[in-house]
Write an enzyme that holds these catalytic residues in place. Structure first.
Site, short mmCIF file in Angstrom:
data_model
loop_
_atom_site.label_atom_id
_atom_site.label_comp_id
_atom_site.label_asym_id
_atom_site.label_seq_id
_atom_site.Cartn_x
_atom_site.Cartn_y
_atom_site.Cartn_z
N ASP A 120 -6.27 5.11 -6.08
CA ASP A 120 -5.44 5.92 -5.19
C ASP A 120 -4.55 6.81 -6.05
O ASP A 120 -4.22 6.45 -7.18
CB ASP A 120 -4.61 5.00 -4.30
CG ASP A 120 -3.60 5.76 -3.47
OD1 ASP A 120 -4.00 6.71 -2.78
OD2 ASP A 120 -2.41 5.42 -3.54
N ASP A 326 -1.74 1.09 -3.35
CA ASP A 326 -0.42 0.49 -3.08
C ASP A 326 0.07 0.70 -1.67
O ASP A 326 1.06 0.09 -1.26
CB ASP A 326 0.61 1.08 -4.05
CG ASP A 326 0.94 2.54 -3.71
OD1 ASP A 326 0.02 3.27 -3.33
OD2 ASP A 326 2.11 2.92 -3.83
N ASP A 330 -4.14 2.14 2.12
CA ASP A 330 -5.10 1.65 1.14
C ASP A 330 -5.62 0.26 1.51
O ASP A 330 -6.61 -0.20 0.94
CB ASP A 330 -4.47 1.57 -0.26
CG ASP A 330 -4.04 2.94 -0.78
OD1 ASP A 330 -4.75 3.91 -0.49
OD2 ASP A 330 -3.01 3.01 -1.47
#
Length: 405
Positions: A120, A326, A330
């Site tokens: 990410d 995080d 996600d």
């Protein structure tokens, strides 16, 4: 302040995770258990066969019984049974000392087998603390009202970009206006009323959703912003019955890359792992960030609901996928991946969905975790090798194979 006590403290959670990991079984441990289950009756059979063979060869009963008992004494199923849990206990303990918490022995084993790492962007590769670095109003001299409107809208949002906009307004001592009918659209942005007018702050998809087209000056500013690695945030007035919509300008927000991100990505590549950046940002911004971080493959413009689908698509290509993230958006991707790694400073739901937690919130701990996993598995294979070799050599000798010599 005592924010958490007892079982809710970070230390208690670490102890719980390590305890659960060490008490769980890795897939390779189940194989060792099956072998151990067969091993015992086989050894008993060999002991009985040894007794019969020596009696058949004419040796006295005392000698034959001694050889049979020697086979039982020298055989060691314990070595097979301990080969895996001992290594896992040491591996999870060493990981915990480095702030790498494995939730299960299976995660510890699978991590060393991954060949594709999906990262990410915000909060993982970047610091997750963006700043407003560009204010581009539709008309010169309107920087202050543009920032005031943006800060008023974002004051009700918890997104990292929202915090950056509100902070920029506070630095300039700009007041925020009360808002009503606040609405957030996933993957696009937010909208709310200031007075009787409806305003919005979002990405290009939100601009299109309101049927607006950026004028040349704002389009050029957005392009420059994206090429510089910034996230363009469009501010506009939404169309209403009594007034047409219009774009008021845009803000460029930059999120600096974490100091260890480039080195961590280089380390992952050195381990033979393909690295992919997965983000909801536009392609130009994502490419700029990926270039600075040393990432070759970029999947951009992905809605939160689509991240898990991208993981599934990679798995359909026979890749073992590690997802590192995080945020709340996600969590589905972390759960869908073969191994999900949550940045420790991230949200509770992301941590709950992951297979391992990086307590220090450092991307550099990802290659360290992969190396630890591979070292543990190498140790387990060595343990199993010596356990088998010891028994293969020891049992024939105990049975008296060397007496004829």
């Amino acid at each position: 302040k005592a924010l958490r006590v007892g079982d809710d403290t970070a230390l208690a959670q670490i102890i719980k995770l390590v305890d659960e990991a060490t008490s769980s079984k890795a897939p390779i441990a189940r194989l060792a258990d099956r072998v151990s289950g067969v091993f015992v009756p086989v050894v008993i059979g060999i002991a009985l066969l040894t007794l019969v063979v020596w009696l058949f060869l004419g040796r006295d009963f005392s000698f034959a019984l001694t050889c049979a008992i020697s086979v039982l004494v020298i055989s060691c199923p314990c070595a097979l049974g301990l080969a895996t849990p001992t290594a896992i206990m040491v591996g999870t303990g060493r990981g915990a000392r480095r702030g790498i918490l494995f939730k299960s022995a299976e995660a510890l084993e699978l991590l060393g087998k991954v060949d594709c790492a999906v990262l990410d962007k915000t909060g993982t590769v970047t610091a997750g603390k963006p700043q407003v670095v560009r204010i581009a109003p539709a008309a010169a001299g309107l920087e202050t009202p543009l920032l005031m409107i943006a800060a008023s809208l974002e004051s009700a949002s918890e997104h990292p970009l929202a915090s950056a906009v509100v902070a920029a307004a506070k630095e300039k001592n700009l007041p925020t206006q009360p808002i009503s009918e606040f609405e957030q659209t996933a993957g696009q942005g937010i909208a709310a009323k200031i007075g009787k007018k409806l305003y919005f702050a979002g990405n290009a998809r939100m601009v299109e959703a309101f049927g607006l087209t950026p004028p040349p000056a704002i389009a050029a500013a957005a392009q420059q912003s994206a090429e510089s690695g910034e996230t363009p945030l469009f501010i506009g007035q939404a169309p209403q019955e009594d007034a047409p919509g219009m774009l008021l300008g845009l803000l460029g927000l930059a999120d600096p890359i974490k100091p260890d991100s480039a080195a961590a990505i280089a380390a992952l590549k050195k381990l033979g792992i393909e690295v992919t950046l997965l983000t909801g940002d536009n392609q130009t911004t994502a490419n700029a960030v990926a270039k600075r971080a040393g990432i070759d493959r970029v999947i951009a413009g992905v809605l939160p609901s689509g991240k898990a689908n991208e993981i599934a698509r990679l798995q359909a290509m026979d890749k073992r996928v590690l997802m590192v993230g995080d945020g709340v958006n996600d969590a589905p991707a972390l759960a869908r991946a073969d191994v999900g790694a949550a940045i420790g400073a991230g949200t509770d739901v992301a941590i709950a969905s992951a297979d391992l937690v990086l307590m220090r919130s450092r991307l550099g701990d990802v290659p360290a975790a992969v190396e630890l996993s591979r070292a543990v598995m190498r140790n387990i294979r060595e343990n199993l090798f010596w356990a088998f070799i010891y028994n293969l050599i020891g049992i024939p000798i105990a049975a008296g194979a060397l007496y004829p010599l």
